[in-house]
Every structure is written in structure tokens, then in C-alpha cells.
Scaffold this motif. Sequence first.
Motif, PDB file in Angstrom:
ATOM      1  N   GLY A 290       0.810  -1.211   0.000  1.00 24.82           N
ATOM      2  CA  GLY A 290       0.000   0.000   0.000  1.00 24.82           C
ATOM      3  C   GLY A 290       0.842   1.258   0.000  1.00 24.82           C
ATOM      4  N   MET A 291       1.912   1.249   0.781  1.00 20.93           N
ATOM      5  CA  MET A 291       2.802   2.407   0.840  1.00 20.93           C
ATOM      6  C   MET A 291       3.465   2.650  -0.518  1.00 20.93           C
ATOM      7  N   LYS A 292       3.901   1.592  -1.167  1.00 20.50           N
ATOM      8  CA  LYS A 292       4.532   1.729  -2.487  1.00 20.50           C
ATOM      9  C   LYS A 292       3.541   2.247  -3.524  1.00 20.50           C
ATOM     10  N   MET A 293       2.288   1.823  -3.417  1.00 21.34           N
ATOM     11  CA  MET A 293       1.276   2.300  -4.360  1.00 21.34           C
ATOM     12  C   MET A 293       1.055   3.802  -4.210  1.00 21.34           C
ATOM     13  N   ILE A 294       1.056   4.294  -2.978  1.00 20.80           N
ATOM     14  CA  ILE A 294       0.921   5.735  -2.747  1.00 20.80           C
ATOM     15  C   ILE A 294       2.112   6.480  -3.339  1.00 20.80           C
ATOM     16  N   LEU A 295       3.306   5.959  -3.093  1.00 15.96           N
ATOM     17  CA  LEU A 295       4.517   6.616  -3.592  1.00 15.96           C
ATOM     18  C   LEU A 295       4.559   6.631  -5.110  1.00 15.96           C
ATOM     19  N   ARG A 296       4.214   5.517  -5.730  1.00 19.10           N
ATOM     20  CA  ARG A 296       4.248   5.470  -7.194  1.00 19.10           C
ATOM     21  C   ARG A 296       3.224   6.418  -7.804  1.00 19.10           C
ATOM     22  N   LEU A 297       2.085   6.554  -7.146  1.00 20.56           N
ATOM     23  CA  LEU A 297       1.079   7.491  -7.620  1.00 20.56           C
ATOM     24  C   LEU A 297       1.600   8.921  -7.558  1.00 20.56           C
ATOM     25  N   CYS A 298       2.323   9.254  -6.482  1.00 21.68           N
ATOM     26  CA  CYS A 298       2.856  10.609  -6.300  1.00 21.68           C
ATOM     27  C   CYS A 298       4.088  10.870  -7.160  1.00 21.68           C
ATOM     28  N   LEU A 299       4.874   9.823  -7.428  1.00 22.80           N
ATOM     29  CA  LEU A 299       6.127   9.994  -8.159  1.00 22.80           C
ATOM     30  C   LEU A 299       5.991   9.732  -9.655  1.00 22.80           C
ATOM     31  N   ALA A 300       4.785   9.484 -10.111  1.00 17.94           N
ATOM     32  CA  ALA A 300       4.580   9.166 -11.529  1.00 17.94           C
ATOM     33  C   ALA A 300       4.988  10.336 -12.414  1.00 17.94           C
ATOM     34  N   ASP A 301       5.576  10.011 -13.544  1.00 16.98           N
ATOM     35  CA  ASP A 301       5.975  11.042 -14.506  1.00 16.98           C
ATOM     36  C   ASP A 301       4.741  11.643 -15.168  1.00 16.98           C
ATOM     37  N   GLY A 302       4.876  12.900 -15.532  1.00 20.50           N
ATOM     38  CA  GLY A 302       3.787  13.581 -16.222  1.00 20.50           C
ATOM     39  C   GLY A 302       4.325  14.741 -17.030  1.00 20.50           C
ATOM     40  N   PHE A 303       3.457  15.620 -17.429  1.00 20.56           N
ATOM     41  CA  PHE A 303       3.872  16.777 -18.208  1.00 20.56           C
ATOM     42  C   PHE A 303       4.506  17.864 -17.333  1.00 20.56           C
ATOM     43  N   ASP A 304       4.211  17.842 -16.043  1.00 16.64           N
ATOM     44  CA  ASP A 304       4.737  18.868 -15.157  1.00 16.64           C
ATOM     45  C   ASP A 304       6.238  18.668 -14.962  1.00 16.64           C
ATOM     46  N   MET A 305       7.006  19.741 -15.070  1.00 17.18           N
ATOM     47  CA  MET A 305       8.463  19.659 -14.985  1.00 17.18           C
ATOM     48  C   MET A 305       9.015  20.119 -13.649  1.00 17.18           C
ATOM     49  N   PHE A 306       8.137  20.469 -12.701  1.00 21.07           N
ATOM     50  CA  PHE A 306       8.601  20.895 -11.389  1.00 21.07           C
ATOM     51  C   PHE A 306       8.663  19.693 -10.447  1.00 21.07           C
ATOM     52  N   PRO A 307       9.551  19.715  -9.444  1.00 20.13           N
ATOM     53  CA  PRO A 307       9.607  18.599  -8.482  1.00 20.13           C
ATOM     54  C   PRO A 307       8.448  18.606  -7.500  1.00 20.13           C
ATOM     55  N   THR A 308       7.701  19.708  -7.455  1.00 17.73           N
ATOM     56  CA  THR A 308       6.543  19.780  -6.583  1.00 17.73           C
ATOM     57  C   THR A 308       5.405  18.941  -7.159  1.00 17.73           C
ATOM     58  N   LEU A 309       4.436  18.639  -6.296  1.00 17.54           N
ATOM     59  CA  LEU A 309       3.308  17.796  -6.700  1.00 17.54           C
ATOM     60  C   LEU A 309       2.207  18.687  -7.260  1.00 17.54           C
ATOM     61  N   LEU A 310       1.790  18.406  -8.483  1.00 20.36           N
ATOM     62  CA  LEU A 310       0.745  19.195  -9.143  1.00 20.36           C
ATOM     63  C   LEU A 310      -0.622  18.659  -8.743  1.00 20.36           C
ATOM     64  N   VAL A 311      -1.440  19.518  -8.140  1.00 20.57           N
ATOM     65  CA  VAL A 311      -2.762  19.088  -7.667  1.00 20.57           C
ATOM     66  C   VAL A 311      -3.795  20.164  -8.004  1.00 20.57           C
ATOM     67  N   THR A 312      -5.037  19.788  -7.884  1.00 22.02           N
ATOM     68  CA  THR A 312      -6.128  20.706  -8.177  1.00 22.02           C
ATOM     69  C   THR A 312      -6.624  21.370  -6.906  1.00 22.02           C
ATOM     70  N   ASP A 313      -7.480  22.366  -7.056  1.00 21.52           N
ATOM     71  CA  ASP A 313      -8.081  23.045  -5.907  1.00 21.52           C
ATOM     72  C   ASP A 313      -8.890  22.058  -5.067  1.00 21.52           C
ATOM     73  N   GLY A 314      -8.911  22.260  -3.761  1.00 23.13           N
ATOM     74  CA  GLY A 314      -9.754  21.470  -2.879  1.00 23.13           C
ATOM     75  C   GLY A 314      -9.249  20.090  -2.551  1.00 23.13           C
ATOM     76  N   SER A 315      -7.959  19.826  -2.758  1.00 20.21           N
ATOM     77  CA  SER A 315      -7.443  18.461  -2.591  1.00 20.21           C
ATOM     78  C   SER A 315      -6.794  18.227  -1.228  1.00 20.21           C
ATOM     79  N   CYS A 316      -6.970  19.160  -0.294  1.00 23.57           N
ATOM     80  CA  CYS A 316      -6.312  19.018   1.012  1.00 23.57           C
ATOM     81  C   CYS A 316      -7.244  19.557   2.088  1.00 23.57           C
ATOM     82  N   MET A 317      -6.687  20.092   3.181  1.00 21.04           N
ATOM     83  CA  MET A 317      -7.521  20.624   4.256  1.00 21.04           C
ATOM     84  C   MET A 317      -8.435  21.728   3.735  1.00 21.04           C
TER      85      MET A 317
END
Length: 618
Positions: A290-317
Amino acid sequence: MATSKTVLQVLSGGLPCPHRFDLSFGGSNSVLSICSDVKRKKNRGLVYKKLNNGMRLLGKCTSRGVGAVTSRRKVKCIDRWESMRCKCQKAESFGGATANQWSPVSLPLNGVHGATNIFERGSLALKGNEETQSIEEEAWDLLRASVVCYCGNPIGTIAANDPNGTSILNYDQVFIRDFIPSGIAFLLKGEYDIVRNFILYTLQLQSWEKTMDCYSPGQGLMPASFKVRTVPLDSEDSATEEVLDADFGEAAIGRVAPVDSGLWWIILLRAYGKCSGDLSVQERVDVQTGMKMILRLCLADGFDMFPTLLVTDGSCMIDRRMGIHGHPLEIEALFYSALLCAREMLAPEDGSADLIRALNNRLVALSFHIREYYWIDLKKLNEIYRYTTEEYSYDAVNKFNIYPDQIPPWLVEFMPSKGGYLIGNLQPAHMDFRFFTLGNLWSIVSSLATLDQSHAILDLIEAKWAELVAEMPIKICFPALEGQEWRIITGSDPKNTAWSYHNGGSWPTLLWQLTVACIKMNRPEIAEKAVRLVERRISRDKWPEYYDTKRARFIGKQARLFQTWSISGYLVAKLLLANPNAAKIFVNEEDPELVNALISANPRRKRARKGFKQPFII
């Protein structure tokens, strides 16, 4: 593909798992039923789990008769929980040591070893009196009253438990992010079972074939919340079973999937192991998967070139539209902390080598990016004020093409001569200069911010106490969006009007993160002052979810009363101030290897293009 097979093996019982269960999908709702084995005669509805090479009865979920039997089961659950309360001082960890005996290796805090370490100076408990003791007792009673049981076992706490509340919405559910302070309070009390159950049950709710509007998100998504429901069985009359109904955002306001749930889950998993001494949970095959699945989801390659995690509005507190889409600081700080926690817990095996390598590379890049580009103080503000725009090349100073006119008037007056903070967001031609409290505090806790930056953040909180704390800790962000800006950015959200809810409202639950950050930086007096403010009003106000107005003088206009994370946030702050040594279960100390990697990488240097040859297309 290998991950999918492993998950299926765990789900079917082929690998170590706390219980066997059937997973069914009805429409867009994911329902976990662990108590669905109704074909047995004598042992109908009995669920077992493996523990220390033995078998322990976990609970009885199937019953005949919906009314009386269900009520008796709830009473049994409450009685069992009360029994656990009485034994909390004698609670033993799975390793054999009691909570009071546990003493982890001393970590350097604030960059200092030895006697000056705040964790080695004994208790810093606030001098209590009858009134504060009464508030603490009330808080513990309310927290335990919010406990949710499944199959006779505690698995979490509901978001709010207002007996006079007319509109429940989803406040009767167990939210992952809301349970974190509750779980920590129980850990610090030596009551480990509820946290262990929460970790394992939420793991089994983790997405692996979840769909919403015919779309399947990546494996590893953790739900925002779940609810225990009693449903009738089709096979027999008057027979019922308990199921866990998970919400991944498909029923939430705004329909946004949570990004922070999986990150908080990893952080809580590490805290559980450090506090209880029970490392067997994080070593389990299903937990590692389960932990590896979370990490792979967060570390997946995409179009974003920044090391920060790209997320949409309303995805946290801040789970409504507040203009935080992109790379919000709160997510980046939790992401950094979760990466460090996961690296500490991942089992060294061949399958983890590539993941750990990617994790380490991301840590270096993320650390530099946040420290360099998100940091702002009076000196940096002056640099931005004189920025030259339209710069091209690798040597550009204004790398994100920030226009100096973006500096808002309020910031000129707000920025103290001593102190600074990490801005809320950064994208091309856009800096969100708002101060977001949770992101800045967790940047201190996780060592995402440098030592000097961490002190500067606390300096700013002290210097701007009237604006950020006022009469009730602590503003979720500052300043509030008003007028036309509020209408455009929030979509005219009536709940997020100026100085209310997420738009500059004051949230007592943030008290515990403030306390951890202050203890880490050897400045507990800041947290003590905030706790005294809370104790003046919060019990009388019936433990509201948030407060309104610039000085937090009014209870939030739509705030739920008896909000569980307001209650548990206060309790965690009190427990940590009484025993600062316990704060290290959350703290991530700066890794010397990471610092060396940052120095050797030196992204500031001119980019060399050795051996580059001009390609020719023929």
C-alpha cells in the motif's frame, strides 16, 4: 502488473492480511465488507486476524434482527472501549515495552545536541488548575464519545458529534485527515489498538479499481473518508452486516479526490511504529504494498516539470475552491514529510531499489525548489520588487517571469523586518503571497525549511500575533480574499466569505502542528501562549470547528460544534507540552546526505552543455 498481482493476493488471503474480505462495487460507491462470510453455521460472521503467529477474535459483524441486536453490539463496543480506557496506563506495545518505558534514540533538534535539546529538559507542562483539568477531562470524554466501532473494534473518530446538529452532511464519517490528531492523542495515551485498526482498515479501502464518471484514477489513492453502515443481507431475513463505505471524493462537495489522505496515512504509520514500538505493522506485505502504491502514484511522470506535486483546488484541508490549484505549499510539505517517512519504513528488497532511488532524487530537487523559490522575507521582497522580466536563458534570475506589480499592498505592511515565510503557491508568472499556516508549520516539522527559515517563520508568527493568532489560534491563511477577488477566485462561495472558514478563518485544530513546530525549534513558549488562549474560550464555545472575523471573536457562522479535531488538536498540544520528548515521533530531521547532495548538485550553477553538438535533420 506485479503490484496488481500482489494486491490481489493480499485481498484474496494469499499473503498476510489482518482479515479476509470481499470487495464489491455498487455504482460509484466502494463498499468494503469484511464480515460477509455468512455461510458458516457456528462461526457465522466471525472475523479473525493473525497476530504474533496466533489468532485473535476481531469482531462479530453479522446479526439477526436489525434493532435490538445492533444496539447491543454498539453497547458492547462502548463497554469494550471503556475497558480499554481503564488499561491505557498499562498498555503494552507489541514489542513488550510500555508507552512510558519507550525511549527512542535522541535526535538533534534545532541543530543542537546535548543538554540544550528541548527533549532532554524534562516536562514543560503548563501549570494546571482545576479549570484547565476540567477542560482536559471534558475533551477526553468528548473524544472517546466520537469513537466509531466496526465489528466491535474502534477504528476511528467521526468528524463532529454535535447532539443538537440538524444538518449532518458528511460530518458523521471518519475522515483520514481529521483522524490524525485523534490518532496521535490516543498514541500519546498509550492506546494503540484504535490507530492500528485505522491504519489496516483504511489500507483495505485503498483504490485499486475505483471509478468515478467512468474514469479510473491511479492505484494507491486513499479515500477522503469512510462510514460504517449496517445493511440487510439478501440471503437471510432479518440478518444484517456492517460494511465500510468509502468516499474518494465522488460524494464530496466539489467532487475532488483527496491528495493529502495517503500522505497523512504514511506519516501516521511511522508515528504509530515509533510510539508503540510495534514495527510489525509497517513490515507487513500488504502495508508495504500500500505504501509503495501511494509513492508510485505521487512519483509518476507527467507533463509537469517541477519537483513539486501538481494538484487541483480542494485536494487538502482547504477542500473548496480557494485558488490553491497548482503546487500548494501544504501538499508539498506533507509530500516531503511522507517521502522521508516512507524511506525510513520501506523494506530493503530488490523491488524497492528503483523506488528508493526515485524517492531520493525527488527529495533533493523538492527541497531545493521550495527553499529557493518559495521563500520570502524583506530581502527577497526587495529583489522581486526590482525583477527584470522577459528573461531567457539558463542564467535568468527571474526564472518564473514574475512581474513586480504582483506584490500586493498588504504584503508591504505585513512583512516584518525580522522573519519570513514560505509563500502559498508558485507557477509561471504567479506567486501566491498568502501565508498558509499548515504548510509553513509542517515545513518546519519535516525540515523542508532550513534551520534559519524555520526560526524566521516562528519570528513572523510572533511579530504578527495580532493578525495570525489574535483571540483564537490560528488563521488557516492570511489575508482573506475580499470583494471582486473573492468572487473571481472562490466562485462567490458563501461559506468562504472574508475571514471565515478557509478564507482567513481561525482553526483550533492547527494548535497541535504549531506545538510540534515550536517544540522542535526549542521555542515552546509560543505554543504555551496559544494554548492559554484556547483554554479561555473553546470549552465555553462548545469546541467549534472554526472561528470568524479578523480577531476570531465569533464562532464560525456554519461551524459544527463538538468538532473532533478541534478537541483532539487541543489534547495533543497539552500532551506534547507535558512531554516534549514525544514530539519526535512526527519530526523529520534534516538528512546530512540530502544536504550534501544539494551542495554537490548546486542547481544555481550555469548549466553546462559539454559535448553538445548541433543536430542536423537530413
